[in-house]
Design a protein around this motif. Structure first.
Motif, PDB file in Angstrom:
ATOM      1  N   ALA A   1       0.854  -1.190   0.000  1.00 45.44           N
ATOM      2  CA  ALA A   1       0.000   0.000   0.000  1.00 45.44           C
ATOM      3  C   ALA A   1       0.886   1.235   0.000  1.00 45.44           C
ATOM      4  CB  ALA A   1      -0.899   0.008   1.228  1.00 45.44           C
ATOM      5  N   GLY A   2       0.261   2.363  -0.256  1.00 45.22           N
ATOM      6  CA  GLY A   2       0.961   3.633  -0.194  1.00 45.22           C
ATOM      7  C   GLY A   2       1.175   4.077   1.241  1.00 45.22           C
ATOM      8  N   SER A   3       1.967   5.092   1.388  1.00 51.35           N
ATOM      9  CA  SER A   3       2.338   5.604   2.702  1.00 51.35           C
ATOM     10  C   SER A   3       1.127   5.986   3.566  1.00 51.35           C
ATOM     11  CB  SER A   3       3.253   6.819   2.517  1.00 51.35           C
ATOM     12  OG  SER A   3       3.563   7.407   3.742  1.00 51.35           O
ATOM     13  N   GLY A   4       0.176   6.710   2.971  1.00 52.80           N
ATOM     14  CA  GLY A   4      -0.997   7.148   3.734  1.00 52.80           C
ATOM     15  C   GLY A   4      -1.809   5.985   4.259  1.00 52.80           C
ATOM     16  N   GLN A   5      -2.020   4.978   3.438  1.00 51.67           N
ATOM     17  CA  GLN A   5      -2.789   3.817   3.870  1.00 51.67           C
ATOM     18  C   GLN A   5      -2.052   3.056   4.966  1.00 51.67           C
ATOM     19  OE1 GLN A   5      -4.078   1.216   0.713  1.00 51.67           O
ATOM     20  NE2 GLN A   5      -5.200  -0.114   2.111  1.00 51.67           N
ATOM     21  N   ILE A   6      -0.749   2.964   4.852  1.00 55.23           N
ATOM     22  CA  ILE A   6       0.021   2.292   5.906  1.00 55.23           C
ATOM     23  C   ILE A   6      -0.122   3.048   7.220  1.00 55.23           C
ATOM     24  CG2 ILE A   6       2.344   1.643   6.666  1.00 55.23           C
ATOM     25  CD1 ILE A   6       2.907   1.122   3.619  1.00 55.23           C
ATOM     26  N   LYS A   7       0.001   4.372   7.172  1.00 59.51           N
ATOM     27  CA  LYS A   7      -0.176   5.169   8.387  1.00 59.51           C
ATOM     28  C   LYS A   7      -1.556   4.949   8.987  1.00 59.51           C
ATOM     29  CE  LYS A   7       2.921   8.844   6.852  1.00 59.51           C
ATOM     30  NZ  LYS A   7       3.018  10.257   6.459  1.00 59.51           N
ATOM     31  N   ASN A   8      -2.560   4.825   8.146  1.00 60.80           N
ATOM     32  CA  ASN A   8      -3.934   4.638   8.628  1.00 60.80           C
ATOM     33  C   ASN A   8      -4.189   3.252   9.203  1.00 60.80           C
ATOM     34  OD1 ASN A   8      -4.537   7.227   7.838  1.00 60.80           O
ATOM     35  ND2 ASN A   8      -5.693   6.619   6.028  1.00 60.80           N
TER      36      ASN A   8
ATOM     37  N   GLN B   1      -1.773  12.143   8.763  1.00 64.97           N
ATOM     38  CA  GLN B   1      -0.820  11.684   7.762  1.00 64.97           C
ATOM     39  C   GLN B   1       0.351  12.657   7.606  1.00 64.97           C
ATOM     40  OE1 GLN B   1      -3.069  10.692   4.249  1.00 64.97           O
ATOM     41  NE2 GLN B   1      -3.835   8.809   5.180  1.00 64.97           N
ATOM     42  N   ARG B   2       0.091  13.940   7.693  1.00 62.75           N
ATOM     43  CA  ARG B   2       1.181  14.931   7.582  1.00 62.75           C
ATOM     44  C   ARG B   2       2.075  14.935   8.814  1.00 62.75           C
ATOM     45  NH1 ARG B   2      -1.665  20.168   4.719  1.00 62.75           N
ATOM     46  NH2 ARG B   2      -1.582  19.302   2.619  1.00 62.75           N
ATOM     47  N   GLY B   3       1.539  14.549   9.947  1.00 65.90           N
ATOM     48  CA  GLY B   3       2.304  14.589  11.188  1.00 65.90           C
ATOM     49  C   GLY B   3       3.067  13.318  11.505  1.00 65.90           C
ATOM     50  N   THR B   4       3.002  12.321  10.603  1.00 67.06           N
ATOM     51  CA  THR B   4       3.642  11.038  10.871  1.00 67.06           C
ATOM     52  C   THR B   4       4.507  10.571   9.705  1.00 67.06           C
ATOM     53  OG1 THR B   4       1.644   9.895  10.107  1.00 67.06           O
ATOM     54  CG2 THR B   4       1.879  10.219  12.501  1.00 67.06           C
ATOM     55  N   ILE B   5       5.375   9.624  10.010  1.00 68.25           N
ATOM     56  CA  ILE B   5       6.305   9.005   9.061  1.00 68.25           C
ATOM     57  C   ILE B   5       6.242   7.498   9.297  1.00 68.25           C
ATOM     58  CG2 ILE B   5       8.781   8.720   8.501  1.00 68.25           C
ATOM     59  CD1 ILE B   5       7.889  11.510   7.815  1.00 68.25           C
ATOM     60  N   ASN B   6       6.289   6.723   8.223  1.00 70.07           N
ATOM     61  CA  ASN B   6       6.460   5.273   8.359  1.00 70.07           C
ATOM     62  C   ASN B   6       7.953   5.000   8.408  1.00 70.07           C
ATOM     63  OD1 ASN B   6       3.674   4.641   8.226  1.00 70.07           O
ATOM     64  ND2 ASN B   6       3.732   4.850   6.010  1.00 70.07           N
ATOM     65  N   GLU B   7       8.426   4.453   9.511  1.00 70.40           N
ATOM     66  CA  GLU B   7       9.857   4.341   9.763  1.00 70.40           C
ATOM     67  C   GLU B   7      10.232   2.872   9.959  1.00 70.40           C
ATOM     68  OE1 GLU B   7      13.793   5.012  11.080  1.00 70.40           O
ATOM     69  OE2 GLU B   7      12.377   3.899  12.321  1.00 70.40           O
ATOM     70  N   HIS B   8      11.371   2.490   9.397  1.00 68.97           N
ATOM     71  CA  HIS B   8      11.872   1.123   9.544  1.00 68.97           C
ATOM     72  C   HIS B   8      12.767   1.064  10.785  1.00 68.97           C
ATOM     73  CE1 HIS B   8      11.021   1.482   5.212  1.00 68.97           C
ATOM     74  NE2 HIS B   8      10.623   0.236   5.343  1.00 68.97           N
ATOM     75  N   PRO B   9      12.336   0.373  11.844  1.00 68.27           N
ATOM     76  CA  PRO B   9      13.175   0.277  13.046  1.00 68.27           C
ATOM     77  C   PRO B   9      14.571  -0.274  12.734  1.00 68.27           C
ATOM     78  CG  PRO B   9      10.995  -0.575  13.497  1.00 68.27           C
ATOM     79  CD  PRO B   9      11.061  -0.323  12.014  1.00 68.27           C
ATOM     80  N   LEU B  10      14.625  -1.223  11.811  1.00 73.53           N
ATOM     81  CA  LEU B  10      15.906  -1.692  11.297  1.00 73.53           C
ATOM     82  C   LEU B  10      16.021  -1.097   9.894  1.00 73.53           C
ATOM     83  CD1 LEU B  10      18.401  -3.463  11.781  1.00 73.53           C
ATOM     84  CD2 LEU B  10      17.164  -5.309  10.611  1.00 73.53           C
ATOM     85  N   PRO B  11      16.925  -0.153   9.693  1.00 79.04           N
ATOM     86  CA  PRO B  11      17.015   0.513   8.388  1.00 79.04           C
ATOM     87  C   PRO B  11      17.177  -0.486   7.240  1.00 79.04           C
ATOM     88  CG  PRO B  11      18.368   1.643  10.008  1.00 79.04           C
ATOM     89  CD  PRO B  11      17.917   0.358  10.653  1.00 79.04           C
ATOM     90  N   LEU B  12      16.641  -0.138   6.081  1.00 81.61           N
ATOM     91  CA  LEU B  12      16.744  -1.018   4.909  1.00 81.61           C
ATOM     92  C   LEU B  12      18.202  -1.307   4.560  1.00 81.61           C
ATOM     93  CD1 LEU B  12      13.881   0.322   2.621  1.00 81.61           C
ATOM     94  CD2 LEU B  12      13.867  -1.687   4.121  1.00 81.61           C
ATOM     95  N   LYS B  13      19.063  -0.341   4.803  1.00 82.26           N
ATOM     96  CA  LYS B  13      20.504  -0.539   4.568  1.00 82.26           C
ATOM     97  C   LYS B  13      21.007  -1.735   5.379  1.00 82.26           C
ATOM     98  CE  LYS B  13      24.864   1.950   5.250  1.00 82.26           C
ATOM     99  NZ  LYS B  13      25.459   3.223   5.683  1.00 82.26           N
ATOM    100  N   ALA B  14      20.563  -1.831   6.627  1.00 83.14           N
ATOM    101  CA  ALA B  14      20.976  -2.939   7.496  1.00 83.14           C
ATOM    102  C   ALA B  14      20.324  -4.247   7.048  1.00 83.14           C
ATOM    103  CB  ALA B  14      20.616  -2.632   8.946  1.00 83.14           C
TER     104      ALA B  14
END
Length: 167
Positions: A49-56, A79-92
């Motif tokens: 899903a897109g970012s907004g749907q994930i936040k919801n 949605q503007r006040g939040t970010i979907n964040e990877h606790p373990l970065p994708l780089k890791a």
């Protein structure tokens, strides 16, 4: 408990792609990054899903995001006040898959993402991670260092907002 995924499942095919690229010692490119993001989406909400749907729909939110849920006056503000964040970065995540590719199975690749689901955090918490130079840090508990506590909701953020009459 490990989940066995069917070869016909999109999760399996995407995890197989990552493992195949890692076995070829591929450099992380846009295709690899995008597939990791898609697997992260499935781990967070059970679908792409897109970012907004994930936040919801994401039940895993920071304490700050939980507090924001109780005060915002619109879904758009949420949605503007939040970010979907990877606790373990994708780089890791990619570094792990590359380093362990010879011993990993496709199911192991999926489990890696399932065990590290995205967290919806506030924009301020994301800024704190960046200020502290923790946005891509590995080998440390980034959330603990940035004082980000994770909550697990019983209902989705959008359900909470709707129950408050927020549109």
């Amino acid at each position: 408990m490990k989940t066995q995924i069917s070869k016909s499942d999109p999760i399996y095919r995407r995890a197989a792609f990552l493992l195949g690229e890692a076995l070829q010692e591929a450099k992380r490119d846009q295709a690899i990054t995008y597939v990791m993001r898609v697997l992260s989406n499935y781990a967070a909400i059970g679908k792409d899903a897109g970012s907004g749907q994930i936040k919801n729909e994401n039940l895993r939110v920071s304490q700050g995001a939980l507090e924001l849920l109780g005060t915002v006056e619109s879904v758009r503000a949420w949605q503007r006040g939040t970010i979907n964040e990877h606790p373990l970065p994708l780089k890791a995540s990619w570094a792990f898959i590359l380093a362990e590719a010879e011993r990993l199975t496709v199911n192991d690749v999926w489990e890696h993402f399932a065990q590290n689901p995205m967290t919806t955090i506030t924009v301020e918490e994301d800024s704190r991670l960046n200020r502290m130079k923790l946005q891509s840090a590995t080998g440390v508990d980034r959330y603990k260092l940035a004082d980000i506590r994770v909550s697990h909701l019983g209902e989705s953020p959008i359900e909470r907002l709707k129950s408050r009459g927020v549109k």
